[in-house]
Write a protein that holds these residues in place. Structure first.
Motif, PDB file in Angstrom:
ATOM      1  N   TYR A 138       0.845  -1.203   0.000  1.00 15.02           N
ATOM      2  CA  TYR A 138       0.000   0.000   0.000  1.00 15.02           C
ATOM      3  C   TYR A 138       0.875   1.246   0.000  1.00 15.02           C
ATOM      4  O   TYR A 138       0.595   2.221  -0.713  1.00 15.02           O
ATOM      5  N   ARG A 139       1.935   1.221   0.793  1.00 21.43           N
ATOM      6  CA  ARG A 139       2.845   2.359   0.826  1.00 21.43           C
ATOM      7  C   ARG A 139       3.499   2.577  -0.537  1.00 21.43           C
ATOM      8  O   ARG A 139       3.574   3.723  -1.028  1.00 21.43           O
ATOM      9  N   LEU A 140       3.954   1.491  -1.161  1.00 18.27           N
ATOM     10  CA  LEU A 140       4.687   1.588  -2.420  1.00 18.27           C
ATOM     11  C   LEU A 140       3.798   1.982  -3.591  1.00 18.27           C
ATOM     12  O   LEU A 140       4.214   2.742  -4.471  1.00 18.27           O
ATOM     13  N   HIS A 141       2.573   1.448  -3.616  1.00 15.80           N
ATOM     14  CA  HIS A 141       1.754   1.588  -4.817  1.00 15.80           C
ATOM     15  C   HIS A 141       0.615   2.593  -4.680  1.00 15.80           C
ATOM     16  O   HIS A 141      -0.001   2.953  -5.694  1.00 15.80           O
ATOM     17  N   VAL A 142       0.323   3.041  -3.464  1.00 14.16           N
ATOM     18  CA  VAL A 142      -0.757   4.005  -3.275  1.00 14.16           C
ATOM     19  C   VAL A 142      -0.230   5.324  -2.701  1.00 14.16           C
ATOM     20  O   VAL A 142      -0.446   6.394  -3.273  1.00 14.16           O
ATOM     21  N   ILE A 143       0.472   5.243  -1.577  1.00 15.42           N
ATOM     22  CA  ILE A 143       0.909   6.470  -0.895  1.00 15.42           C
ATOM     23  C   ILE A 143       2.083   7.133  -1.610  1.00 15.42           C
ATOM     24  O   ILE A 143       2.043   8.323  -1.934  1.00 15.42           O
ATOM     25  N   ALA A 144       3.157   6.368  -1.853  1.00 15.01           N
ATOM     26  CA  ALA A 144       4.375   6.960  -2.402  1.00 15.01           C
ATOM     27  C   ALA A 144       4.162   7.630  -3.765  1.00 15.01           C
ATOM     28  O   ALA A 144       4.636   8.759  -3.972  1.00 15.01           O
ATOM     29  N   PRO A 145       3.454   7.001  -4.716  1.00 19.33           N
ATOM     30  CA  PRO A 145       3.269   7.680  -6.011  1.00 19.33           C
ATOM     31  C   PRO A 145       2.518   9.001  -5.886  1.00 19.33           C
ATOM     32  O   PRO A 145       2.848   9.973  -6.563  1.00 19.33           O
ATOM     33  N   ARG A 146       1.533   9.049  -4.995  1.00 20.86           N
ATOM     34  CA  ARG A 146       0.773  10.297  -4.842  1.00 20.86           C
ATOM     35  C   ARG A 146       1.649  11.399  -4.257  1.00 20.86           C
ATOM     36  O   ARG A 146       1.618  12.556  -4.686  1.00 20.86           O
ATOM     37  N   LEU A 147       2.458  11.047  -3.254  1.00 21.00           N
ATOM     38  CA  LEU A 147       3.336  12.049  -2.653  1.00 21.00           C
ATOM     39  C   LEU A 147       4.368  12.561  -3.658  1.00 21.00           C
ATOM     40  O   LEU A 147       4.698  13.755  -3.667  1.00 21.00           O
ATOM     41  N   GLU A 148       4.862  11.685  -4.517  1.00 16.95           N
ATOM     42  CA  GLU A 148       5.835  12.121  -5.517  1.00 16.95           C
ATOM     43  C   GLU A 148       5.207  13.061  -6.534  1.00 16.95           C
ATOM     44  O   GLU A 148       5.855  13.988  -7.032  1.00 16.95           O
ATOM     45  N   ARG A 149       3.940  12.856  -6.837  1.00 14.04           N
ATOM     46  CA  ARG A 149       3.254  13.754  -7.765  1.00 14.04           C
ATOM     47  C   ARG A 149       3.076  15.133  -7.135  1.00 14.04           C
ATOM     48  O   ARG A 149       3.281  16.163  -7.799  1.00 14.04           O
ATOM     49  N   ILE A 150       2.692  15.157  -5.870  1.00  9.05           N
ATOM     50  CA  ILE A 150       2.553  16.436  -5.177  1.00  9.05           C
ATOM     51  C   ILE A 150       3.913  17.133  -5.086  1.00  9.05           C
ATOM     52  O   ILE A 150       4.023  18.349  -5.287  1.00  9.05           O
ATOM     53  N   ARG A 151       4.957  16.354  -4.808  1.00  8.67           N
ATOM     54  CA  ARG A 151       6.306  16.925  -4.753  1.00  8.67           C
ATOM     55  C   ARG A 151       6.684  17.559  -6.098  1.00  8.67           C
ATOM     56  O   ARG A 151       7.224  18.671  -6.146  1.00  8.67           O
ATOM     57  N   ALA A 152       6.400  16.853  -7.184  1.00 10.19           N
ATOM     58  CA  ALA A 152       6.756  17.367  -8.507  1.00 10.19           C
ATOM     59  C   ALA A 152       6.046  18.694  -8.797  1.00 10.19           C
ATOM     60  O   ALA A 152       6.634  19.617  -9.363  1.00 10.19           O
ATOM     61  N   ILE A 153       4.783  18.802  -8.396  1.00  4.35           N
ATOM     62  CA  ILE A 153       4.027  20.032  -8.621  1.00  4.35           C
ATOM     63  C   ILE A 153       4.626  21.182  -7.816  1.00  4.35           C
ATOM     64  O   ILE A 153       4.838  22.289  -8.331  1.00  4.35           O
ATOM     65  N   LEU A 154       4.915  20.916  -6.545  1.00  2.00           N
ATOM     66  CA  LEU A 154       5.437  21.982  -5.685  1.00  2.00           C
ATOM     67  C   LEU A 154       6.853  22.388  -6.083  1.00  2.00           C
ATOM     68  O   LEU A 154       7.197  23.586  -6.046  1.00  2.00           O
ATOM     69  N   GLU A 155       7.681  21.433  -6.472  1.00  4.91           N
ATOM     70  CA  GLU A 155       9.033  21.779  -6.909  1.00  4.91           C
ATOM     71  C   GLU A 155       8.992  22.559  -8.216  1.00  4.91           C
ATOM     72  O   GLU A 155       9.805  23.474  -8.432  1.00  4.91           O
ATOM     73  N   HIS A 156       8.048  22.216  -9.079  1.00  5.61           N
ATOM     74  CA  HIS A 156       7.876  22.973 -10.320  1.00  5.61           C
ATOM     75  C   HIS A 156       7.488  24.415 -10.006  1.00  5.61           C
ATOM     76  O   HIS A 156       8.009  25.367 -10.616  1.00  5.61           O
ATOM     77  N   ALA A 157       6.593  24.573  -9.029  1.00  5.30           N
ATOM     78  CA  ALA A 157       6.183  25.925  -8.628  1.00  5.30           C
ATOM     79  C   ALA A 157       7.361  26.707  -8.057  1.00  5.30           C
ATOM     80  O   ALA A 157       7.533  27.897  -8.348  1.00  5.30           O
ATOM     81  N   ARG A 158       8.176  26.041  -7.260  1.00  9.30           N
ATOM     82  CA  ARG A 158       9.356  26.711  -6.693  1.00  9.30           C
ATOM     83  C   ARG A 158      10.328  27.102  -7.795  1.00  9.30           C
ATOM     84  O   ARG A 158      10.882  28.213  -7.790  1.00  9.30           O
ATOM     85  N   ASP A 159      10.538  26.212  -8.767  1.00 12.21           N
ATOM     86  CA  ASP A 159      11.453  26.514  -9.865  1.00 12.21           C
ATOM     87  C   ASP A 159      10.952  27.689 -10.701  1.00 12.21           C
ATOM     88  O   ASP A 159      11.756  28.417 -11.302  1.00 12.21           O
ATOM     89  N   MET A 160       9.628  27.858 -10.735  1.00 10.97           N
ATOM     90  CA  MET A 160       9.052  28.995 -11.474  1.00 10.97           C
ATOM     91  C   MET A 160       9.118  30.280 -10.668  1.00 10.97           C
ATOM     92  O   MET A 160       8.762  31.348 -11.192  1.00 10.97           O
ATOM     93  N   GLY A 161       9.558  30.202  -9.421  1.00 10.67           N
ATOM     94  CA  GLY A 161       9.622  31.387  -8.581  1.00 10.67           C
ATOM     95  C   GLY A 161       8.297  31.759  -7.958  1.00 10.67           C
ATOM     96  O   GLY A 161       8.109  32.902  -7.513  1.00 10.67           O
ATOM     97  N   LEU A 162       7.353  30.784  -7.898  1.00 13.22           N
ATOM     98  CA  LEU A 162       6.032  31.077  -7.364  1.00 13.22           C
ATOM     99  C   LEU A 162       5.901  30.747  -5.882  1.00 13.22           C
ATOM    100  O   LEU A 162       4.876  31.062  -5.274  1.00 13.22           O
TER     101      LEU A 162
END
Length: 219
Positions: A138-162
């Motif tokens: 459950y951690r590997l296939h449900v929780i971890a992928p979702r957290l990585e997607r949220i991380r990617a969005i927030l890091e993208h926002a940071r890289d944009m200076g937002l």
């Protein structure tokens, strides 16, 4: 009368059980694994790990216990694989408006968590009786992928200076999903605009700005 969730679960079970006599009559059945895994996921969601019965899974999947045991020798292995084959997420596409991306991601998370096949699965993972292998899947296939997607969005926002230069993305990652699980454990229904309000809360906590607006200079 049962709740909408109970009726949905009953409908799902009845659909899985259609034409069992015809299915059992086939010499070979390429879909047997999928039926067993679907039945196992439903039982995990509705009954929890301890309540899941291999005999009941076999019956619901229109097969025999012998056929099930040939594929999965024990309940722990079956439960772990049933969780591992959770429907994959669509590819993440970040845009020039990561605030909107975050809200869409949380909206998708909310829909997934309230689906009849998944509504109680998170609670099952917190039960002491649940096998550690199932919890890890459950951690590997449900929780971890979702957290990585949220991380990617927030890091993208940071890289944009937002986002603020010192935005604590690591802590912010679990605020939306953790808050959702906490509400479920407390038996608190999520408001209809949960995804929008939660995305706004996280965005403001990270010093987020709307796309096209510069952040104030940090002292």
């Amino acid at each position: 009368m049962g709740t909408h969730l109970e009726r949905d679960e009953q409908d799902e079970r009845e659909n899985l059980s259609l034409n069992c006599a015809a299915v059992r009559g086939r010499r070979r059945d390429a879909a047997i694994d999928a039926r067993i895994l679907a039945a196992a996921r439903r039982q995990l969601s509705c009954l929890g790990y301890e309540g899941m019965s291999l005999a009941a899974v076999a019956e619901e999947a229109c097969t025999t216990r012998q056929a099930l045991y040939r594929r999965w020798p024990d309940k722990a292995q079956l439960a772990a694989e049933a969780i591992a084959v959770t429907v994959p997420l669509d590819a993440l596409r970040v845009s020039s408006d990561p605030r909107a991306d975050l809200e869409r991601e949380l909206d998708d998370f909310q829909r997934a968590m309230t689906a009849p096949s998944h509504a109680s699965l998170a609670g099952t993972m917190l039960q002491d009786a649940t096998d550690p292998r199932s919890r890890e899947q459950y951690r590997l296939h449900v929780i971890a992928p979702r957290l990585e997607r949220i991380r990617a969005i927030l890091e993208h926002a940071r890289d944009m200076g937002l986002l603020a230069t010192d935005a604590d993305i690591e802590i912010a990652l679990t605020l939306p999903t953790g808050g959702w699980y906490e509400r479920q454990l407390a038996c608190l229904d999520a408001p209809d605009d949960w995804s929008s309000r939660t995305a706004g809360l996280v965005w403001r906590a990270l010093g987020g700005q709307a796309a096209g607006h510069d952040l104030p200079v940090q002292p």
